[in-house]
Design an enzyme around this catalytic site. Structure first.
Site, mmCIF file in Angstrom:
data_model
loop_
_atom_site.group_PDB
_atom_site.id
_atom_site.type_symbol
_atom_site.label_atom_id
_atom_site.label_comp_id
_atom_site.label_asym_id
_atom_site.label_seq_id
_atom_site.Cartn_x
_atom_site.Cartn_y
_atom_site.Cartn_z
ATOM 1 N N SER A 1 30.388 50.479 47.411
ATOM 2 C CA SER A 1 29.501 51.357 46.641
ATOM 3 C C SER A 1 29.238 52.670 47.381
ATOM 4 C CB SER A 1 28.163 50.660 46.392
ATOM 5 O OG SER A 1 28.364 49.387 45.824
HETATM 6 N N1 SAH Z 1 28.498 45.165 48.366
HETATM 7 C C1 SAH Z 1 29.895 45.522 48.364
HETATM 8 C C2 SAH Z 1 30.288 46.071 47.003
HETATM 9 C C3 SAH Z 1 31.373 45.282 46.402
HETATM 10 S S1 SAH Z 1 31.744 45.597 44.699
HETATM 11 C C4 SAH Z 1 30.224 46.471 49.513
HETATM 12 O O1 SAH Z 1 29.286 46.964 50.152
HETATM 13 O O2 SAH Z 1 31.408 46.699 49.779
HETATM 14 C C5 SAH Z 1 31.152 44.118 43.930
HETATM 15 C C6 SAH Z 1 31.747 42.824 44.401
HETATM 16 O O3 SAH Z 1 31.202 41.785 43.611
HETATM 17 C C7 SAH Z 1 33.270 42.702 44.265
HETATM 18 O O4 SAH Z 1 33.827 42.455 45.513
HETATM 19 C C8 SAH Z 1 33.448 41.517 43.311
HETATM 20 O O5 SAH Z 1 34.567 40.713 43.612
HETATM 21 C C9 SAH Z 1 32.152 40.757 43.548
HETATM 22 N N2 SAH Z 1 31.772 39.803 42.504
HETATM 23 C C10 SAH Z 1 31.889 39.912 41.153
HETATM 24 N N3 SAH Z 1 31.421 38.805 40.547
HETATM 25 C C11 SAH Z 1 30.967 37.971 41.542
HETATM 26 C C12 SAH Z 1 30.372 36.682 41.568
HETATM 27 N N4 SAH Z 1 30.121 35.980 40.452
HETATM 28 N N5 SAH Z 1 30.041 36.140 42.768
HETATM 29 C C13 SAH Z 1 30.292 36.796 43.916
HETATM 30 N N6 SAH Z 1 30.861 38.031 43.965
HETATM 31 C C14 SAH Z 1 31.190 38.609 42.785
#
Ligand code: SAH
Length: 228
Positions: free
Chosen positions: A66
């Protein structure tokens, strides 16, 4: 005494001043956390020169780390004071978990894509965040083993607030998550559990996150739907 400042440190200070403080965020714990976490260690090698740019970046598997301001905004909305047990859903690169770990006592981070759970664990180990524990699972079901949580951060967009997460929240605790009936655009919402167990809901901002996919999220089969 001379001070050695790397270029990334200089960029990080500029990012906090120019993208975060200047837009009105003022929680000193959050600003200090954003100044401490080396974001360059959480972005893929080929994007490292953009690590302090004002936007999200690809991390593989169609997912993104993000925008720094968005991470700071969400963490500020959790109103942490230090010492908390925090759950993050959507570990991705591990960056937001590291920011949380600068303030909280213990952070449990859940990621549904195995390759990214591995990436987050590796990035966090290399940067020394040993108070973050990464699990590979469907985070819409929370993480019962370490509940209740003082704060829950959901880093992907949900169609609705997962009931299981509300159940794993401590009294007085907060959930911050993007919620919306459109998979690509959401409202950032804060849910607060009162001392008497009621839930209060506030809308904080309009946001755009990748979808939360799982039992209490979006259906995997219908994403992405690019037939036209
Ligand atoms: N916080 C992260 C942002 C990642 S984007 C950072 O700082 O890099 C959002 C993430 O949520 C993705 O990696 C995606 O695979 C994950 N995601 C989506 N649905 C999910 C679920 N049900 N449980 C766990 N992770 C999930």
């Amino acid at each position: 005494m001379s001070r050695i400042t790397t270029d990334f440190e200089r960029q990080r200070k500029q990012m906090v001043a120019g993208q975060i403080r200047s837009r009105g965020l003022c929680d000193t714990l959050v600003l200090a956390a954003m100044e401490n976490v080396p974001r360059e260690a959480f972005v893929p090698e080929q994007y490292r020169f953009m690590a302090y740019d004002d936007g999200p970046l690809p991390i593989g598997e169609g997912q993104t780390i993000s925008q720094p301001y968005m991470v700071a905004f969400m963490v500020e909305a959790l109103a942490l004071k230090g010492g908390e047990t925090v759950l993050e859903i959507g570990a991705g690169s591990g960056y937001a978990a590291a920011v949380l770990a600068e303030i909280a006592e213990e952070v449990y981070a859940v990621e549904r894509i195995g390759a990214l759970a591995g990436l987050a664990a590796r990035n966090l180990a290399e940067t020394g965040y040993d108070n973050v524990h990464v699990s590979h699972a469907d985070g819409t079901r929370g993480l019962e083993a370490h509940a209740p949580y003082d704060a829950i951060l959901v880093s992907a967009g949900a169609p609705d607030v997962p009931e299981t997460l509300k159940g794993q929240l401590a009294a007085g605790g907060r959930i911050v998550l993007p919620v919306g009936s459109d998979r690509r655009s959401q409202s950032l919402v804060r849910i607060t559990k009162t001392a008497s167990g009621e839930f209060e809901r506030e809308v904080l901002a309009d946001v755009r996150f990748v979808p939360l996919i799982g039992a209490e999220g979006w259906d995997e089969l219908s994403w992405p739907r690019t037939f036209w």
